[in-house]
Design an enzyme around this catalytic site. Structure first.
Site, short mmCIF file in Angstrom:
data_model
loop_
_atom_site.label_atom_id
_atom_site.label_comp_id
_atom_site.label_asym_id
_atom_site.label_seq_id
_atom_site.Cartn_x
_atom_site.Cartn_y
_atom_site.Cartn_z
N GLN A 9 -27.92 25.32 9.88
CA GLN A 9 -29.07 24.55 10.37
C GLN A 9 -30.00 25.32 11.30
O GLN A 9 -31.18 25.02 11.39
CB GLN A 9 -28.58 23.28 11.08
CG GLN A 9 -28.13 23.44 12.53
CD GLN A 9 -26.71 23.99 12.66
OE1 GLN A 9 -26.02 24.16 11.67
NE2 GLN A 9 -26.28 24.25 13.89
N SER A 27 -36.85 19.26 7.05
CA SER A 27 -35.75 19.51 7.98
C SER A 27 -34.78 20.51 7.37
O SER A 27 -34.86 20.86 6.19
CB SER A 27 -35.02 18.20 8.29
OG SER A 27 -34.31 17.76 7.14
N CYS A 28 -33.82 20.95 8.17
CA CYS A 28 -32.86 21.94 7.69
C CYS A 28 -32.08 21.43 6.48
O CYS A 28 -31.96 22.12 5.47
CB CYS A 28 -31.91 22.35 8.82
SG CYS A 28 -31.07 20.98 9.65
N ASN A 29 -31.55 20.22 6.58
CA ASN A 29 -30.79 19.65 5.46
C ASN A 29 -31.66 19.49 4.23
O ASN A 29 -31.25 19.80 3.11
CB ASN A 29 -30.20 18.29 5.85
CG ASN A 29 -28.82 18.41 6.46
OD1 ASN A 29 -28.00 19.19 5.99
ND2 ASN A 29 -28.55 17.65 7.50
N THR A 36 -34.12 27.00 19.77
CA THR A 36 -33.24 27.37 18.65
C THR A 36 -34.04 27.84 17.44
O THR A 36 -33.74 28.88 16.85
CB THR A 36 -32.35 26.18 18.25
OG1 THR A 36 -31.52 25.83 19.37
CG2 THR A 36 -31.48 26.53 17.07
N ILE A 37 -35.07 27.08 17.05
CA ILE A 37 -35.87 27.44 15.88
C ILE A 37 -36.94 28.47 16.25
O ILE A 37 -37.17 29.44 15.52
CB ILE A 37 -36.53 26.20 15.26
CG1 ILE A 37 -35.44 25.20 14.81
CG2 ILE A 37 -37.40 26.58 14.07
CD1 ILE A 37 -34.51 25.74 13.75
N ARG A 47 -23.70 18.12 11.28
CA ARG A 47 -23.27 18.59 12.60
C ARG A 47 -24.04 17.80 13.65
O ARG A 47 -25.22 17.51 13.51
CB ARG A 47 -23.49 20.10 12.74
CG ARG A 47 -24.96 20.54 12.83
CD ARG A 47 -25.44 20.64 14.25
NE ARG A 47 -26.82 21.02 14.35
CZ ARG A 47 -27.84 20.16 14.38
NH1 ARG A 47 -27.61 18.86 14.22
NH2 ARG A 47 -29.07 20.59 14.54
N HIS A 93 -21.41 24.17 13.80
CA HIS A 93 -21.80 25.28 12.92
C HIS A 93 -22.04 24.81 11.49
O HIS A 93 -21.22 25.05 10.61
CB HIS A 93 -20.76 26.39 12.96
CG HIS A 93 -20.69 27.11 14.26
ND1 HIS A 93 -21.80 27.62 14.90
CD2 HIS A 93 -19.64 27.40 15.07
CE1 HIS A 93 -21.44 28.20 16.03
NE2 HIS A 93 -20.14 28.07 16.15
N GLY A 108 -39.06 18.22 12.87
CA GLY A 108 -38.94 17.17 13.87
C GLY A 108 -40.21 16.38 14.12
O GLY A 108 -40.17 15.32 14.75
#
Length: 353
Positions: free
Chosen positions: A311, A149-151, A13-14, A178, A226, A120
């Site tokens: 994210q 992290s994304c958040n 994903t990333i 999510r 999402h 991560g």
């Protein structure tokens, strides 16, 4: 101009999005990607003749443990081994599954290659816990950096924005998280919200990056895919009140923050995902976080607002910033983030105002 040579470890994903991000940087060269198995992501890349973003060819290298026969059976061309890739680059962007990056670091150290790790991994894997806007200068010349992290990335963007404009003393956050990325099957909540113990790591991580701000927070897992939604209550420094108008002015000037409203039709995370697809963004990605203007309210001397975090893609710009800092491509946060924004076409929404 000599381009910085970049490799990507992990094409999930990333990793997919990191490869795209590098391919879009005119002063960087994507040397290749490395992975373990012929996943759907790699099969889709093969069906596109191994051509990714910006018409760049993505050369594939295999990590230890990969089965070359599986790739040959799927007619997926292989350019070499993981070590071959590491020997050709100036820096690796490690998007391997959590725990694998620290093992890869031994290879990077042995081969004298810089690396940027994703959220991560443990903080101990890197010399600098990095954010492009909040502490760019700390990453200059560093060998090993780790992204938030994304958040945390999106959270820090907004808090740093207010802090630089007016000064922030403390924040209290709530995260509606999510539960999994689209396409994931390893987690599943049905008709349930799941609590985590407080404080959430995003608050702790913010204080690591911005030690002058006190932060605490609560996190709730939700059965959606999402995007996350954060609410933030911020207190101005030295008793200074941050008004709604002041917050609006600061957020509206930030290239990586989009101001949206419910009245415009942005009812929630799904609205923003659909909007990104309608914009024609690759994979429906959006690099900016969105702040709802309708959510910005004053509570006594505090200011409160809500943020949408895409994210899958939000950390990509800050990772490009990390490359710029580690290789000394730009000496200041203003120069480094501006270069990243220009190549990723971030901030076009500001031109529409």
């Amino acid at each position: 101009m000599k381009k910085i040579r970049v490799g990507v470890a992990g094409y999930g994903t990333i990793g997919q999005r990191l490869a795209d991000g590098v391919a879009m940087q005119e002063d960087m060269e994507l040397v290749g990607i490395a992975d373990l198995a012929p996943t759907l992501s790699i099969r889709a890349l093969r069906e596109n003749d191994m051509v990714g973003a910006n018409d760049v060819r993505y050369e594939l290298y295999l990590v230890d443990g990969a089965d070359p026969a599986a790739f040959e059976a799927a007619d997926i061309p292989v350019a070499g081994s993981f070590r071959d890739l590491c020997g050709k680059v100036d820096i690796m962007l490690d998007a391997s599954p959590g725990g694998v990056g620290v093992k890869n670091k031994a290879v990077y150290e042995e081969m004298g290659v810089k690396a940027v790790f994703q959220g991560g991994e443990s903080n101990s894997v890197a010399d600098v816990f990095f954010h492009g806007y909040a502490n760019y200068e700390k990453g200059i010349g560093a060998d090993y950096l780790k992204l938030t992290s994304c958040n945390t990335t999106g959270l820090i963007r907004t808090v740093d924005c207010l802090d630089r404009a007016y000064g922030v003393e403390k924040v209290a956050i709530t995260i509606i998280r999510r539960v999994a990325d689209p396409g994931d099957y390893h987690r599943g909540l049905t008709n349930a919200l799941q609590m985590e113990k407080a404080p959430t790591h995003q608050a702790v991580d913010l204080m690591t990056i911005m030690p002058h701000i006190h932060a605490t927070g609560i996190l709730v897992h939700a059965p959606v895919t999402h995007g996350h939604i954060l609410t933030v209550v911020a207190t101005g420094k030295d008793g200074r009140k941050i008004t709604r108008e002041m917050a609006l002015e600061a957020f509206r000037s930030h290239p990586r923050i989009r101001m949206v409203s419910i009245d415009e039709g942005f009812k929630g995370n799904a609205s923003l995902f659909k909007y990104a697809r309608d914009l024609g963004n690759r994979r429906g990605d959006m690099y900016e976080v969105a702040v709802w203007s309708d959510s910005i309210v004053e509570s006594g001397d505090d200011i409160m607002y809500a943020v949408n975090i895409p994210q899958e893609s939000v950390t990509i710009p800050e990772t490009m910033d990390a490359v710029r800092a580690a290789l000394g491509m730009q000496a200041t946060r203003e120069e480094g983030t501006a270069a990243t924004n220009r190549y990723l076409k971030i901030g076009r929404h500001l031109e529409m105002r």
